[in-house]
Design an enzyme around this catalytic site. Sequence first.
Site, PDB file in Angstrom:
ATOM      1  N   LYS A 198      -0.963  -2.074 -11.106  1.00 23.47           N
ATOM      2  CA  LYS A 198      -0.903  -2.455  -9.693  1.00 23.47           C
ATOM      3  C   LYS A 198      -0.268  -1.293  -8.939  1.00 23.47           C
ATOM      4  CE  LYS A 198       0.547  -6.171  -6.577  1.00 23.47           C
ATOM      5  NZ  LYS A 198       1.131  -5.269  -5.554  1.00 23.47           N
ATOM      6  N   ARG A 214      -5.719  -2.275   5.529  1.00 20.73           N
ATOM      7  CA  ARG A 214      -5.836  -3.654   5.086  1.00 20.73           C
ATOM      8  C   ARG A 214      -5.565  -4.636   6.220  1.00 20.73           C
ATOM      9  NH1 ARG A 214      -3.542  -8.230   3.716  1.00 20.73           N
ATOM     10  NH2 ARG A 214      -4.331  -9.343   1.883  1.00 20.73           N
ATOM     11  N   GLU A 272      -6.677   1.775  -3.086  1.00 23.98           N
ATOM     12  CA  GLU A 272      -5.315   2.082  -2.643  1.00 23.98           C
ATOM     13  C   GLU A 272      -5.190   3.570  -2.340  1.00 23.98           C
ATOM     14  OE1 GLU A 272      -1.591  -0.368  -2.593  1.00 23.98           O
ATOM     15  OE2 GLU A 272      -3.685  -0.834  -3.012  1.00 23.98           O
ATOM     16  N   LYS A 280       4.387  -9.060 -11.455  1.00 26.39           N
ATOM     17  CA  LYS A 280       5.287  -8.130 -10.794  1.00 26.39           C
ATOM     18  C   LYS A 280       6.412  -7.690 -11.720  1.00 26.39           C
ATOM     19  CE  LYS A 280       5.636  -7.487  -6.721  1.00 26.39           C
ATOM     20  NZ  LYS A 280       5.294  -6.365  -5.828  1.00 26.39           N
TER      21      LYS A 280
END
Length: 306
Positions: free
Chosen positions: A73, A94, A126, A227
């Site tokens: 991520k 975004r 990204e 996460k």
Amino acid sequence: MQFLEKAATAYYAGAPIISDEEFDALSGEYGYDSVGHNITDGISHRFRMYSLQKYFSLEDAGPLVPEYISSPKLDGAAVSILYVSGQYAMGLTRGDGKMGRDITDKLAHLVPDAIGLDGIVQITGEVVAPAHIPNARNYASGALNLKDMEEFATRDISFIAYDIAPNPFVYLRSSFVGLRRMGFTTVADVPEGLYPTDGIVYRINDNEKFAELGYTDHHPRGAFALKEVKSGVVTKLLDVEWQVGKSGVVSPVAILEPVQIGDATVSRATLHNIEYIRSLNLELGCDVEVIRSGEIIPRIVRRVEI
């Protein structure tokens, strides 16, 4: 909640006022689940850019099936790229996932001019900066807000692709292969440690099954983010000092009972503003958890009841 709304707006505008760790800690404590910020002067994404459901342990996410594959991520600025009849046509931030701001001129420097697909195709990914750059995420997202194109051209940033819609490939793995052949670097190609990350993405490999599962109001049901949980050190809040920054803004600084974090002794930590102090319910003499954000800046992430 008002402070979290303000923090979320600043984050997606590329000028965060608190760290990811602090935002995650507050979001978890108060059940905040809104992603992005409202765009009133933007352009609609061809396909909505959904956020990912976040978990802090795989047990919370439920049983992992063999169909899931994982990828890093990346911690940068999410954007969408639009191609029409195979030609690069538009790039958007975004924003709130439905609408973003036009950054076509900037992304033209980072993506292929043409791809071998007909029709209207949206590629999402990204914009990232190398991990060795201090505050790499702010550096990358800040570049997208620059008005000077010459200055933008000097920024050490890259576009990393992770999805395509409509998806012409059977599997996510084959999507990565196809994107690579079009000239993109994908999340499957990124060497570990090259760019900053803040977790792992798990997604069902079968694109048809992923589409069948559909979406909630905010998240796809066939993917989630695990996460990273950075453990902090507990110490005592002794006092608060107010200091004036170079811009003239007055901000609070926590005076802490000295504590060792990694290779440094920490006795001070940023508190951002009075709203942040109130949101954590801090008071003199209370115990707090402190981390070194980015292994450099000490930050208080929560009050600890012992």
